[in-house]
Design a protein around this motif. Structure first.
Motif, mmCIF file in Angstrom:
data_model
loop_
_atom_site.group_PDB
_atom_site.id
_atom_site.type_symbol
_atom_site.label_atom_id
_atom_site.label_comp_id
_atom_site.label_asym_id
_atom_site.label_seq_id
_atom_site.Cartn_x
_atom_site.Cartn_y
_atom_site.Cartn_z
ATOM 1 N N LEU A 1 1.288 4.105 5.730
ATOM 2 C CA LEU A 1 1.326 4.902 4.506
ATOM 3 C C LEU A 1 1.150 6.386 4.805
ATOM 4 C CD1 LEU A 1 1.584 4.618 1.416
ATOM 5 C CD2 LEU A 1 -0.914 4.543 1.305
ATOM 6 N N LEU A 2 0.486 6.696 5.905
ATOM 7 C CA LEU A 2 0.318 8.092 6.301
ATOM 8 C C LEU A 2 1.597 8.681 6.893
ATOM 9 C CD1 LEU A 2 -3.214 7.883 7.963
ATOM 10 C CD2 LEU A 2 -2.650 9.373 6.044
ATOM 11 N N ILE A 3 2.248 7.934 7.790
ATOM 12 C CA ILE A 3 3.319 8.554 8.574
ATOM 13 C C ILE A 3 4.715 8.369 7.984
ATOM 14 C CG2 ILE A 3 1.989 8.372 10.689
ATOM 15 C CD1 ILE A 3 3.707 6.030 11.535
ATOM 16 N N ILE A 4 4.974 7.265 7.273
ATOM 17 C CA ILE A 4 6.358 7.019 6.823
ATOM 18 C C ILE A 4 6.816 8.033 5.776
ATOM 19 C CG2 ILE A 4 7.918 5.375 5.730
ATOM 20 C CD1 ILE A 4 6.415 3.122 7.082
ATOM 21 N N PRO A 5 6.051 8.291 4.698
ATOM 22 C CA PRO A 5 6.514 9.321 3.753
ATOM 23 C C PRO A 5 6.671 10.695 4.395
ATOM 24 C CG PRO A 5 4.831 7.954 2.738
ATOM 25 C CD PRO A 5 4.849 7.608 4.194
ATOM 26 N N ALA A 6 5.741 11.065 5.274
ATOM 27 C CA ALA A 6 5.828 12.367 5.933
ATOM 28 C C ALA A 6 7.030 12.436 6.863
ATOM 29 C CB ALA A 6 4.536 12.644 6.706
ATOM 30 N N ALA A 7 7.274 11.360 7.604
ATOM 31 C CA ALA A 7 8.425 11.338 8.506
ATOM 32 C C ALA A 7 9.736 11.386 7.725
ATOM 33 C CB ALA A 7 8.378 10.083 9.382
ATOM 34 N N THR A 8 9.762 10.752 6.552
ATOM 35 C CA THR A 8 10.946 10.801 5.701
ATOM 36 C C THR A 8 11.166 12.213 5.169
ATOM 37 O OG1 THR A 8 10.526 8.508 5.037
ATOM 38 C CG2 THR A 8 12.077 9.769 3.697
ATOM 39 N N ALA A 9 10.103 12.851 4.740
ATOM 40 C CA ALA A 9 10.207 14.189 4.151
ATOM 41 C C ALA A 9 10.606 15.241 5.178
ATOM 42 C CB ALA A 9 8.871 14.573 3.512
ATOM 43 N N ALA B 1 -4.247 3.454 -8.872
ATOM 44 C CA ALA B 1 -4.803 3.341 -7.530
ATOM 45 C C ALA B 1 -3.740 3.648 -6.477
ATOM 46 C CB ALA B 1 -5.375 1.938 -7.310
ATOM 47 N N GLY B 2 -2.533 3.099 -6.671
ATOM 48 C CA GLY B 2 -1.458 3.350 -5.719
ATOM 49 C C GLY B 2 -1.042 4.804 -5.685
ATOM 50 N N VAL B 3 -0.945 5.431 -6.850
ATOM 51 C CA VAL B 3 -0.542 6.834 -6.919
ATOM 52 C C VAL B 3 -1.600 7.736 -6.290
ATOM 53 C CG1 VAL B 3 -0.130 8.765 -8.503
ATOM 54 C CG2 VAL B 3 0.969 6.553 -8.908
ATOM 55 N N GLY B 4 -2.863 7.487 -6.595
ATOM 56 C CA GLY B 4 -3.931 8.298 -6.012
ATOM 57 C C GLY B 4 -3.961 8.213 -4.500
ATOM 58 N N THR B 5 -3.818 7.007 -3.988
ATOM 59 C CA THR B 5 -3.804 6.831 -2.537
ATOM 60 C C THR B 5 -2.583 7.486 -1.914
ATOM 61 O OG1 THR B 5 -4.973 4.726 -2.792
ATOM 62 C CG2 THR B 5 -3.868 5.113 -0.695
ATOM 63 N N ALA B 6 -1.430 7.363 -2.567
ATOM 64 C CA ALA B 6 -0.191 7.944 -2.032
ATOM 65 C C ALA B 6 -0.271 9.466 -1.971
ATOM 66 C CB ALA B 6 0.994 7.512 -2.887
ATOM 67 N N ILE B 7 -0.916 10.087 -2.937
ATOM 68 C CA ILE B 7 -1.045 11.546 -2.926
ATOM 69 C C ILE B 7 -1.867 12.002 -1.718
ATOM 70 C CG2 ILE B 7 -2.060 13.516 -4.128
ATOM 71 C CD1 ILE B 7 -1.348 12.108 -6.762
ATOM 72 N N ALA B 8 -3.023 11.384 -1.525
ATOM 73 C CA ALA B 8 -3.873 11.769 -0.398
ATOM 74 C C ALA B 8 -3.192 11.470 0.933
ATOM 75 C CB ALA B 8 -5.207 11.031 -0.480
ATOM 76 N N ALA B 9 -2.587 10.287 1.044
ATOM 77 C CA ALA B 9 -1.932 9.912 2.299
ATOM 78 C C ALA B 9 -0.710 10.776 2.568
ATOM 79 C CB ALA B 9 -1.537 8.436 2.262
ATOM 80 N N GLY B 10 0.043 11.123 1.511
ATOM 81 C CA GLY B 10 1.228 11.950 1.698
ATOM 82 C C GLY B 10 0.891 13.328 2.226
ATOM 83 N N LEU B 11 -0.156 13.932 1.696
ATOM 84 C CA LEU B 11 -0.560 15.263 2.152
ATOM 85 C C LEU B 11 -1.102 15.227 3.579
ATOM 86 C CD1 LEU B 11 -2.322 16.569 -1.088
ATOM 87 C CD2 LEU B 11 -0.181 17.422 -0.105
ATOM 88 N N LEU B 12 -2.059 14.343 3.820
ATOM 89 C CA LEU B 12 -2.670 14.289 5.150
ATOM 90 C C LEU B 12 -1.690 13.744 6.180
ATOM 91 C CD1 LEU B 12 -5.277 14.909 6.609
ATOM 92 C CD2 LEU B 12 -6.036 12.573 6.155
ATOM 93 N N GLY B 13 -0.759 12.892 5.737
ATOM 94 C CA GLY B 13 0.219 12.326 6.667
ATOM 95 C C GLY B 13 1.070 13.377 7.348
ATOM 96 N N CYS B 14 1.320 14.500 6.672
ATOM 97 C CA CYS B 14 2.091 15.581 7.299
ATOM 98 C C CYS B 14 1.383 16.076 8.553
ATOM 99 C CB CYS B 14 2.288 16.732 6.316
ATOM 100 S SG CYS B 14 3.351 16.329 4.917
ATOM 101 N N PHE B 15 0.069 16.244 8.484
ATOM 102 C CA PHE B 15 -0.680 16.699 9.651
ATOM 103 C C PHE B 15 -0.712 15.622 10.731
ATOM 104 C CE2 PHE B 15 -2.155 19.525 6.336
ATOM 105 C CZ PHE B 15 -2.234 20.756 6.987
ATOM 106 N N VAL B 16 -0.759 14.361 10.311
ATOM 107 C CA VAL B 16 -0.712 13.260 11.284
ATOM 108 C C VAL B 16 0.610 13.293 12.051
ATOM 109 C CG1 VAL B 16 -0.660 10.750 11.537
ATOM 110 C CG2 VAL B 16 -2.290 11.808 9.971
ATOM 111 N N VAL B 17 1.717 13.557 11.347
ATOM 112 C CA VAL B 17 3.029 13.634 11.990
ATOM 113 C C VAL B 17 3.129 14.881 12.864
ATOM 114 C CG1 VAL B 17 5.501 13.955 11.543
ATOM 115 C CG2 VAL B 17 4.212 12.258 10.253
#
Length: 262
Positions: A195-203, A12-28
């Protein structure tokens, strides 16, 4: 394998992280953090709707998140800041949702589970919904990547290429509602935007291209999800906040390292 709840929680965590990581880039890129807050906070209203009409929590949250996302899209001007509008909608929706949940007769509601997530109770059906939402996000981004990226980074160039930026914004809006619905179980309404913005901001500090940033954001999100689960087991802390704590630590550590190299 799915009989082991730890495996279900990790999936569940991995699935959510994948979707949030991808969409989070656009949010950032689009500076949509407040937009994410408004949509995520409205999810509590979706919980109240689901409990009142005895429907799936995912369905109730998805419907309300979708309605809020479309409302914001319709009220937002084509150009210009909408911070005030988003602030009112975000906090107003959260307050109304909390009040509505407590007024439902005959229901004993654990608000912490909806505000901060309750991933340890995830079921096989929950996993199907989470990974179905993730597959939808991945598929749409794969299909519309070029148009979405052009409209996000340069609306003028998008117009010149025959791409309608507002239409692409609507696509992102609908996907954000889907991510809110699937992430509710994992990190809760208050932490979805993190979860949307932190991984994207880090990347963003270490990626030279948008594609690399998206891939790195997914990797960071997955690592945070698995490490957060491990931290929660060791320290007996809530899983959702633990995931965000790990992601925030990774952001802080990489920021210090990046400053040290420059």
């Amino acid at each position: 394998m799915l009989d082991d709840f730890l495996v279900r929680v990790a999936l569940a965590g991995v699935g959510t992280a994948i979707a949030a990581g991808l969409l989070g880039c656009f949010v950032v890129w689009r500076r949509m953090a407040y937009f994410g807050d408004a949509t995520a906070h409205a999810a509590v209203l979706g919980v109240a709707l689901a409990l009142a009409f005895n429907m799936s929590i995912f369905l109730g949250v998805g419907l309300v998140a979708l309605a809020m996302a479309v409302l914001i899209y319709g009220l937002s001007p084509e150009r210009g800041s909408v911070d005030t509008l988003l602030g009112v909608l975000a906090h107003g929706a959260l307050a109304m949702g909390l009040v509505a949940v407590t007024l439902i007769p005959g229901q004993r509601v654990d608000l912490d589970a909806y505000l901060f997530g309750d991933v340890i109770t995830v079921t096989r059906m929950d996993l199907m919904i989470i990974w179905g939402g993730t597959a939808l996000v991945v598929g749409v981004l794969w299909w519309r990547w070029s148009a979405l990226l052009t409209a996000t980074l340069s609306p003028d160039l998008a117009y010149a290429a025959g791409i309608e930026p507002r239409r692409q914004q609507l696509v992102l809006t609908l996907m954000l509602a889907a991510v809110v619905a699937v992430a509710m179980k994992v990190v809760g309404a208050l932490l979805i935007t993190a979860l949307l913005i932190i991984p994207a901001a880090t990347a963003r500090k270490y990626a030279q291209t948008p594609e690399r940033m998206a891939l790195l954001s997914v990797v960071i999100g997955v690592v945070a999800a698995l490490a957060g689960l491990r931290l929660a087991l060791l320290m007996d802390t809530p899983v959702g906040p633990s995931i965000i704590c790990v992601a925030a630590f990774m952001f802080a550590a990489t920021t210090v390292a990046h400053i040290g190299r420059s």
